[in-house]
Design an enzyme around this catalytic site. Structure first.
Site, short mmCIF file in Angstrom:
data_model
loop_
_atom_site.label_atom_id
_atom_site.label_comp_id
_atom_site.label_asym_id
_atom_site.label_seq_id
_atom_site.Cartn_x
_atom_site.Cartn_y
_atom_site.Cartn_z
N HIS A 35 0.82 -1.21 0.00
CA HIS A 35 0.00 0.00 0.00
C HIS A 35 0.86 1.26 0.00
O HIS A 35 0.38 2.33 0.35
CB HIS A 35 -0.91 0.03 1.24
CG HIS A 35 -1.72 -1.20 1.42
ND1 HIS A 35 -2.61 -1.63 0.46
CD2 HIS A 35 -1.78 -2.10 2.43
CE1 HIS A 35 -3.19 -2.75 0.89
NE2 HIS A 35 -2.70 -3.07 2.07
N LYS A 52 -6.07 -0.50 10.68
CA LYS A 52 -7.10 -0.65 9.66
C LYS A 52 -7.92 -1.91 9.99
O LYS A 52 -7.38 -2.92 10.42
CB LYS A 52 -6.46 -0.78 8.27
CG LYS A 52 -5.61 0.43 7.89
CD LYS A 52 -5.31 0.50 6.41
CE LYS A 52 -4.51 -0.69 5.85
NZ LYS A 52 -3.24 -0.99 6.56
N HIS A 54 -6.78 -4.91 -1.30
CA HIS A 54 -6.00 -6.15 -1.18
C HIS A 54 -6.23 -7.09 -2.34
O HIS A 54 -6.14 -8.30 -2.20
CB HIS A 54 -6.35 -6.87 0.13
CG HIS A 54 -5.92 -6.09 1.32
ND1 HIS A 54 -6.78 -5.34 2.06
CD2 HIS A 54 -4.69 -5.93 1.88
CE1 HIS A 54 -6.12 -4.75 3.04
NE2 HIS A 54 -4.85 -5.08 2.96
#
Lengths: 348, 348
Positions: free
Chosen positions: A73, A121, A236
């Site tokens: 990320h 998260k 993802h």
């Protein structure tokens, strides 16, 4: 003719990908070594257990802030480590949670006696491992508070008995504001309360035009028909919550923004921070085109965009796509947003 | 098995692309409107003729610095406008020079009476239009100096009677250093001399794994066999100077760096600024993996990397690839590099 010329109306072939890798298993470690070498004034990499801390630690007596999660990320989370933001980031393997051992080591390393905030998260593995680490840290005499980021509106249906909404790009806002509050000397309960308020008033929505590929993988994680986009996609490589017709940028921006405005129940007179975030392979021109429409929609609704970011902040490897994040803003939040920060990804 | 699994050894199909666009002809204008809306504290867009200036103009009496060129390289050049760097950027259409009229208007707008520096990447159209604008500006009583950036080592064979080396990612270093010198109050001759020295001691080399696609185009600008990379590729969708075998990241990094070291004639005891630059669709992990090797090669040669950037700074739409830029560094140059800057792309 639509916005795109001559795209055949057929399933896209599973596009071959190549990447700059040596061995896929080594990508994260090699990348961390590369980043430490490039930015020695900002970050320091602890190899084993692996976490990235500020090159110059914050003075003791302050609340410390750490975050982490799967790699892939970038610039999140390592790019957010530095003065005014994170004290440490704990990177897992690509799209995989860091271990509790890594998180515990980072927590112990940055603890300055005033407590440690974990910005997490909302994914099952991350939440679990941060909780385990927090328990061990507590045994060690370190008070830990968790701030859960769960902004992805596409996954609202997963609340209730489900895992809840996923955490995506609002993480940037939470980390910035929480880091600023900690730097300003706020105590643990105050820092936690501010972070939770920001998380509670942030929502995001994403759309993909093409999936990303894992390091070393020859194929992207899913395919798309040429006339459809993946709506409500995660970060993802998972597919989204539905397919929509491919459409001009303004129409896609509408689909992203209008549900955010509705869910946040914002309207005339309200203020926001807006992030138009690239998911990896989206050009700067495209993101700016999307942001133009985001700003126009909000302006027409009487909502003031007080601050904005346009760029790749929370990516999903080389996914072609973008997300829009809105966070309710007030004077306190904006002051924390505007406070000085010095990281690889954010600096002012 | 090599670093990549199971890629068929065949010509890659011409990969379909989709982008966030409304109409391809409107992309640049819409993107500029979007960026101005996102960053009103940093930039101001003059619509007609089109150029982007600092939101707060520099005080009069200072040398002004402008740059520009085709769009599609974001964040260059608009992302480099701000305190300590560019006073204005002049964007052309995608991969096309801005007009002399745009450049002249920007020059007149930022002129503070101490002269204006034009930082120009070495492409025929850009050089010509900046020269025409400079002539008109001179008639207007504005003294203009041009700094030509021509760092792309892949095009060394074009020097002599040819157009010379292309300008690529060294533009970031030149713009940063020249902007810092101008901000510090250096006079026009001094600013120009520093900029030319930096340009003369910078070299870059790029490699592409996949070409980018123009806004609205359904196909990338060229195709590659699955077992080859495009070496010495430019930033305008043009093919490179040759094909090389696809190889692990470290091997590709070697191919990029060693010619730079040789051409700059640097070795033990020398110092550099290094940029590992993403060309658009390359992940942060990959760039960091490449940079790790760049740093290792230089370290083994006794060359000190004094400062580095790793990220997308001079892109070629959504090309998958990277470039490496090395600039010889000394104390004066590093002081200018470290001077405060506040732009969308660079800030410290």
């Amino acid at each position: 003719m639509t916005a795109q010329d001559a795209i055949p109306d057929q399933i896209l072939v599973s596009t071959p990908r190549r990447q700059f890798v040596n061995h896929p298993d080594d990508v994260v470690e090699e990348a961390l070594e590369g980043l430490e070498g490039a930015y020695p004034r900002l970050i320091r990499w602890n190899r084993d257990p692996s976490f990235v801390a500020r090159a110059q630690a914050a003075p003791p007596g302050r609340v410390a802030v750490i975050s982490g999660g799967g790699s892939g990320h970038e610039p999140l989370h390592v790019g957010m480590v530095g003065e005014g933001m994170l004290d440490a980031a704990v990177p897992g393997a690509v799209f995989a949670s860091p271990t509790a051992g890594q998180i515990l080591a980072a927590t112990q390393s940055v603890s300055g006696g005033a407590g440690v905030v974990h910005v997490v998260k909302n994914y099952t593995g991350d939440v679990l491992n941060f909780e385990i680490a927090a328990e061990f840290a507590t045994d060690d005499g370190i008070t830990v508070r968790q701030i859960l980021v769960d902004d992805d509106l596409a996954t609202t249906s997963m609340t209730g008995d489900g895992p809840g909404r996923r955490g995506t790009a609002a993480t940037v806002v939470v980390e910035k504001v929480v880091g600023a509050a900690a730097s300003a000397g706020a105590d643990l309960e105050r820092v936690t309360a501010i972070g939770r308020r920001v998380a509670a008033t942030s929502r995001s929505m994403a759309v993909a035009l093409a999936a990303g590929a894992h390091p070393g993988a020859a194929r992207p994680s899913f395919d798309l028909p040429a006339d459809e986009v993946e709506f409500g996609v995660g970060i993802h490589g998972e597919r989204g919550v539905g397919r929509r017709a491919f459409a001009p940028a303004d129409d896609l921006a509408d689909l992203l923004v209008r549900p955010l405005v509705a869910d946040l129940a914002i309207g005339r007179g309200d203020r926001v921070i807006a992030i138009t975030n690239g998911l990896g392979a989206t050009t700067g021109l495209e993101l700016a085109v999307i942001h133009r429409r985001v700003a126009r929609i909000l302006d027409a609704a009487g909502i003031t965009v007080e601050r904005a970011l346009v760029g790749p902040y929370v990516t999903s490897l080389d996914m072609a796509g973008c997300s829009v994040t809105l966070t309710r803003a007030d004077d306190e939040l904006l002051a924390l947003w505007d406070a000085p920060v010095r990281t690889i990804a954010l600096s002012w």
